[in-house]
Design a protein around this motif. Structure first.
Motif, PDB file in Angstrom:
ATOM      1  N   MET A 149       0.822  -1.204   0.000  1.00 47.78           N
ATOM      2  CA  MET A 149       0.000   0.000   0.000  1.00 47.78           C
ATOM      3  C   MET A 149       0.861   1.262   0.000  1.00 47.78           C
ATOM      4  O   MET A 149       0.462   2.281  -0.565  1.00 47.78           O
ATOM      5  CB  MET A 149      -0.940  -0.006   1.206  1.00 47.78           C
ATOM      6  CG  MET A 149      -2.079  -1.002   1.080  1.00 47.78           C
ATOM      7  SD  MET A 149      -3.281  -0.834   2.405  1.00 47.78           S
ATOM      8  CE  MET A 149      -4.753  -1.472   1.609  1.00 47.78           C
ATOM      9  N   GLU A 150       2.024   1.199   0.632  1.00 43.04           N
ATOM     10  CA  GLU A 150       2.923   2.345   0.630  1.00 43.04           C
ATOM     11  C   GLU A 150       3.432   2.657  -0.767  1.00 43.04           C
ATOM     12  O   GLU A 150       3.603   3.813  -1.135  1.00 43.04           O
ATOM     13  CB  GLU A 150       4.126   2.073   1.541  1.00 43.04           C
ATOM     14  CG  GLU A 150       3.854   2.176   3.022  1.00 43.04           C
ATOM     15  CD  GLU A 150       5.100   1.874   3.822  1.00 43.04           C
ATOM     16  OE1 GLU A 150       6.104   1.398   3.235  1.00 43.04           O
ATOM     17  OE2 GLU A 150       5.088   2.103   5.049  1.00 43.04           O
ATOM     18  N   ARG A 151       3.679   1.583  -1.571  1.00 41.80           N
ATOM     19  CA  ARG A 151       4.403   1.765  -2.823  1.00 41.80           C
ATOM     20  C   ARG A 151       3.597   1.395  -4.062  1.00 41.80           C
ATOM     21  O   ARG A 151       4.039   1.646  -5.180  1.00 41.80           O
ATOM     22  CB  ARG A 151       5.683   0.921  -2.805  1.00 41.80           C
ATOM     23  CG  ARG A 151       6.606   1.220  -1.637  1.00 41.80           C
ATOM     24  CD  ARG A 151       7.840   0.340  -1.680  1.00 41.80           C
ATOM     25  NE  ARG A 151       8.661   0.662  -2.836  1.00 41.80           N
ATOM     26  CZ  ARG A 151       9.228  -0.243  -3.620  1.00 41.80           C
ATOM     27  NH1 ARG A 151       9.008  -1.530  -3.429  1.00 41.80           N
ATOM     28  NH2 ARG A 151       9.985   0.132  -4.633  1.00 41.80           N
ATOM     29  N   TRP A 152       2.428   0.746  -3.891  1.00 41.34           N
ATOM     30  CA  TRP A 152       1.657   0.258  -5.027  1.00 41.34           C
ATOM     31  C   TRP A 152       2.527  -0.642  -5.909  1.00 41.34           C
ATOM     32  O   TRP A 152       2.526  -0.544  -7.130  1.00 41.34           O
ATOM     33  CB  TRP A 152       1.081   1.405  -5.849  1.00 41.34           C
ATOM     34  CG  TRP A 152      -0.166   1.989  -5.284  1.00 41.34           C
ATOM     35  CD1 TRP A 152      -0.891   1.511  -4.228  1.00 41.34           C
ATOM     36  CD2 TRP A 152      -0.872   3.138  -5.740  1.00 41.34           C
ATOM     37  NE1 TRP A 152      -1.977   2.293  -4.008  1.00 41.34           N
ATOM     38  CE2 TRP A 152      -2.008   3.304  -4.916  1.00 41.34           C
ATOM     39  CE3 TRP A 152      -0.655   4.046  -6.766  1.00 41.34           C
ATOM     40  CZ2 TRP A 152      -2.918   4.330  -5.094  1.00 41.34           C
ATOM     41  CZ3 TRP A 152      -1.564   5.082  -6.948  1.00 41.34           C
ATOM     42  CH2 TRP A 152      -2.680   5.220  -6.119  1.00 41.34           C
ATOM     43  N   GLN A 153       3.253  -1.511  -5.263  1.00 38.03           N
ATOM     44  CA  GLN A 153       4.105  -2.457  -5.974  1.00 38.03           C
ATOM     45  C   GLN A 153       4.009  -3.812  -5.284  1.00 38.03           C
ATOM     46  O   GLN A 153       3.620  -3.908  -4.125  1.00 38.03           O
ATOM     47  CB  GLN A 153       5.561  -1.978  -6.001  1.00 38.03           C
ATOM     48  CG  GLN A 153       5.747  -0.683  -6.765  1.00 38.03           C
ATOM     49  CD  GLN A 153       7.198  -0.253  -6.846  1.00 38.03           C
ATOM     50  OE1 GLN A 153       8.085  -1.065  -7.065  1.00 38.03           O
ATOM     51  NE2 GLN A 153       7.447   1.038  -6.663  1.00 38.03           N
ATOM     52  N   GLY A 154       4.381  -4.853  -6.015  1.00 34.30           N
ATOM     53  CA  GLY A 154       4.365  -6.195  -5.444  1.00 34.30           C
ATOM     54  C   GLY A 154       3.191  -7.042  -5.875  1.00 34.30           C
ATOM     55  O   GLY A 154       3.179  -8.249  -5.633  1.00 34.30           O
ATOM     56  N   VAL A 155       2.166  -6.436  -6.497  1.00 31.87           N
ATOM     57  CA  VAL A 155       1.025  -7.180  -7.032  1.00 31.87           C
ATOM     58  C   VAL A 155       0.727  -6.654  -8.428  1.00 31.87           C
ATOM     59  O   VAL A 155       0.991  -5.496  -8.731  1.00 31.87           O
ATOM     60  CB  VAL A 155      -0.228  -7.045  -6.133  1.00 31.87           C
ATOM     61  CG1 VAL A 155      -0.070  -7.817  -4.850  1.00 31.87           C
ATOM     62  CG2 VAL A 155      -0.512  -5.584  -5.827  1.00 31.87           C
ATOM     63  N   PRO A 156       0.162  -7.498  -9.298  1.00 30.01           N
ATOM     64  CA  PRO A 156      -0.076  -7.071 -10.685  1.00 30.01           C
ATOM     65  C   PRO A 156      -1.192  -6.050 -10.847  1.00 30.01           C
ATOM     66  O   PRO A 156      -1.122  -5.183 -11.719  1.00 30.01           O
ATOM     67  CB  PRO A 156      -0.426  -8.382 -11.412  1.00 30.01           C
ATOM     68  CG  PRO A 156       0.020  -9.479 -10.510  1.00 30.01           C
ATOM     69  CD  PRO A 156      -0.089  -8.934  -9.129  1.00 30.01           C
ATOM     70  N   VAL A 157      -2.248  -6.130 -10.028  1.00 29.70           N
ATOM     71  CA  VAL A 157      -3.434  -5.282 -10.231  1.00 29.70           C
ATOM     72  C   VAL A 157      -3.714  -4.490  -8.960  1.00 29.70           C
ATOM     73  O   VAL A 157      -3.798  -5.056  -7.860  1.00 29.70           O
ATOM     74  CB  VAL A 157      -4.671  -6.124 -10.611  1.00 29.70           C
ATOM     75  CG1 VAL A 157      -5.867  -5.224 -10.873  1.00 29.70           C
ATOM     76  CG2 VAL A 157      -4.377  -6.991 -11.839  1.00 29.70           C
ATOM     77  N   ILE A 158      -3.852  -3.166  -9.112  1.00 31.50           N
ATOM     78  CA  ILE A 158      -4.167  -2.280  -7.997  1.00 31.50           C
ATOM     79  C   ILE A 158      -5.560  -1.698  -8.220  1.00 31.50           C
ATOM     80  O   ILE A 158      -5.844  -1.127  -9.272  1.00 31.50           O
ATOM     81  CB  ILE A 158      -3.170  -1.109  -7.891  1.00 31.50           C
ATOM     82  CG1 ILE A 158      -1.729  -1.601  -7.995  1.00 31.50           C
ATOM     83  CG2 ILE A 158      -3.408  -0.316  -6.614  1.00 31.50           C
ATOM     84  CD1 ILE A 158      -1.252  -2.419  -6.843  1.00 31.50           C
ATOM     85  N   SER A 159      -6.424  -1.830  -7.223  1.00 29.21           N
ATOM     86  CA  SER A 159      -7.782  -1.308  -7.303  1.00 29.21           C
ATOM     87  C   SER A 159      -7.953  -0.256  -6.218  1.00 29.21           C
ATOM     88  O   SER A 159      -7.912  -0.572  -5.025  1.00 29.21           O
ATOM     89  CB  SER A 159      -8.792  -2.448  -7.122  1.00 29.21           C
ATOM     90  OG  SER A 159     -10.116  -1.983  -7.236  1.00 29.21           O
ATOM     91  N   THR A 160      -8.133   1.001  -6.623  1.00 31.71           N
ATOM     92  CA  THR A 160      -8.150   2.068  -5.637  1.00 31.71           C
ATOM     93  C   THR A 160      -9.009   3.239  -6.111  1.00 31.71           C
ATOM     94  O   THR A 160      -9.633   3.166  -7.169  1.00 31.71           O
ATOM     95  CB  THR A 160      -6.703   2.533  -5.341  1.00 31.71           C
ATOM     96  OG1 THR A 160      -6.709   3.470  -4.271  1.00 31.71           O
ATOM     97  CG2 THR A 160      -6.063   3.173  -6.562  1.00 31.71           C
ATOM     98  N   THR A 161      -9.017   4.309  -5.321  1.00 29.87           N
ATOM     99  CA  THR A 161      -9.900   5.437  -5.594  1.00 29.87           C
ATOM    100  C   THR A 161      -9.167   6.544  -6.342  1.00 29.87           C
ATOM    101  O   THR A 161      -7.947   6.645  -6.314  1.00 29.87           O
ATOM    102  CB  THR A 161     -10.445   6.025  -4.280  1.00 29.87           C
ATOM    103  OG1 THR A 161      -9.343   6.514  -3.499  1.00 29.87           O
ATOM    104  CG2 THR A 161     -11.200   4.978  -3.484  1.00 29.87           C
ATOM    105  N   LEU A 162      -9.946   7.425  -6.953  1.00 27.44           N
ATOM    106  CA  LEU A 162      -9.371   8.617  -7.573  1.00 27.44           C
ATOM    107  C   LEU A 162      -8.737   9.527  -6.521  1.00 27.44           C
ATOM    108  O   LEU A 162      -7.761  10.239  -6.808  1.00 27.44           O
ATOM    109  CB  LEU A 162     -10.443   9.380  -8.341  1.00 27.44           C
ATOM    110  CG  LEU A 162     -10.837   8.801  -9.704  1.00 27.44           C
ATOM    111  CD1 LEU A 162     -12.000   9.594 -10.294  1.00 27.44           C
ATOM    112  CD2 LEU A 162      -9.664   8.818 -10.662  1.00 27.44           C
ATOM    113  N   VAL A 163      -9.256   9.498  -5.300  1.00 28.88           N
ATOM    114  CA  VAL A 163      -8.676  10.294  -4.220  1.00 28.88           C
ATOM    115  C   VAL A 163      -7.238   9.854  -3.962  1.00 28.88           C
ATOM    116  O   VAL A 163      -6.326  10.682  -3.816  1.00 28.88           O
ATOM    117  CB  VAL A 163      -9.514  10.187  -2.935  1.00 28.88           C
ATOM    118  CG1 VAL A 163      -8.784  10.814  -1.752  1.00 28.88           C
ATOM    119  CG2 VAL A 163     -10.866  10.851  -3.131  1.00 28.88           C
TER     120      VAL A 163
END
Length: 396
Positions: A354-368
């Motif tokens: 969560m700190e880096r948005w790395q380590g997994v292929p798909v990130i699902s998150t908000t526009l915020v």
């Protein structure tokens, strides 16, 4: 024999020194990592230069005394590098030298705090205040002397900066060309687009330095907890998705239309070029599966680092993330990052993702979260910019 010029010092539970990381070792490790992160925007040499100079302020005796445990006072060690850089390149040479100096100065001077504005809303210049702070000025001459004699040669640093300035010139030319292409007849809009691009480049360099510095520091103190993630298994994920979608039964006419739309998306993904694409499909047309199918094929085709799914409402994210897990074959390939997620605070690998948005292929998150990554000042937001990297292809 004098003590080692230290970057980090490791101690046992009793407080005894067990290992010392030389300052040069730390600076070069950060420089290599920062340069690697800066390859996509074409600023590899600027990244290396910035990483090399970022801890120049640790060279003086006062900071070394603190690192060795002789004093408790923490001192500003981020200003020395930015001051040397600005004094040597900030007011002379060509335009690209000054812009390169601005970019690196902000990254170096802010890498242990929030990113500062060049010009604040009240007209002040807070970055200059940090660069010329009284505390940092006291040790500035000593930092320059020791750093260039015992850590990195001034000749190497100057040669690197010339290469970095050349990269910045190319970047500025590209930004100008892109802005003109989008707004050929509006000079003010072209200038605004150019400035926006340059601002994002500045923030990206800052993000790359912060991420590189934290990673090297973390790997020094806790080497077992910092591991490189393997490349995303796009071939496996796309095959899994194709198998899942092939098993869906078409029982209604709408299902046949959904299948046709999905097949068109898969076909387009296999031939995807860099750009922004819109998927015009009415409600109920199967956009969730079709869009993910396109992204998986495009990621496989272009060897992408990861797929991001941004949505304005948490309810949509939760609903679609549930479907993504079905298509991908499990939750280990998806990171959900929004306020409705219940975090396992004992899972350090999840927190690092969560700190880096790395380590997994798909990130699902908000526009915020995306806007925080691109614009918010705190460092816990900016590191994710390296995870985003560049938007090679996007579906909207």
């Amino acid at each position: 024999m004098g003590r080692i010029l230290a970057g980090h010092i490791l101690r046992d539970e009793a407080g005894h020194i067990t290992q010392i990381q030389p300052l040069e070792t730390h600076c070069r490790a950060v420089a290599v990592s920062c340069a690697e992160a800066c390859k996509p925007p074409g600023l590899e040499n600027l990244g290396y230069f910035t990483g090399l100079l970022h801890d120049m302020g640790k060279s003086c005796r006062a900071v070394q005394d603190h690192l060795y445990g002789n004093t408790a006072e923490k001192l500003n060690h981020a200003s020395a590098g930015m001051r040397w850089l600005w004094e040597n390149y900030g007011t002379v040479q060509s335009g690209q030298h000054i812009i390169a100096a601005y970019l690196a100065c902000l990254a170096i001077g802010c890498h242990h705090g929030e990113r500062l504005d060049l010009i604040a809303p009240d007209g002040s210049e807070p970055w200059r205040e940090r660069m010329n702070s009284a505390q940092a000025s006291e040790f500035y001459a000593e930092n320059c002397s020791v750093f260039f004699s015992q850590c990195v040669s001034e000749q190497e640093v100057r040669a690197l900066f010339e290469k970095a300035a050349a990269e910045v010139l190319v970047l500025c030319q590209k930004l100008t060309a892109n802005a003109r292409e989008q707004n050929a007849s509006d000079a003010d809009t072209v200038w605004s687009g150019y400035q926006m691009g340059l601002g994002l480049a500045s923030r990206y360099l800052f993000a790359a330095l912060v991420d590189a510095d934290w990673l090297d520091s973390a790997s020094w103190y806790k080497p077992k907890q910092v591991q490189s993630a393997p490349p995303p298994p796009w071939a496996v994920l796309s095959d899994t998705a194709e198998a899942f979608l092939a098993n869906l039964q078409a029982t209604r006419p709408i299902d046949i239309l959904r299948s046709e739309i999905s097949d068109q998306c898969a076909f387009a993904g296999k031939r995807a070029e860099a750009g922004i694409y819109r998927l015009y499909v009415p409600t109920g047309g199967g956009k969730t599966y079709s869009g993910l199918r396109y992204c998986l094929q495009a990621a496989k085709h272009r060897n992408a680092k990861r797929i991001f799914y941004f949505a304005p409402f948490r309810s949509i994210i939760g609903q679609n993330s549930k479907e993504f897990r079905k298509v991908l074959g499990g939750g280990q390939f998806l990171l959900e990052h929004h306020s409705d997620v219940l975090l396992d605070t004992q899972d350090e690998s999840l927190l690092r993702q969560m700190e880096r948005w790395q380590g997994v292929p798909v990130i699902s998150t908000t526009l915020v979260q995306l806007l925080n990554t691109l614009f918010a000042a705190p460092r816990q937001n900016v590191r994710r910019m390296v995870g985003v990297g560049r938007f090679d292809s996007a579906v909207r």
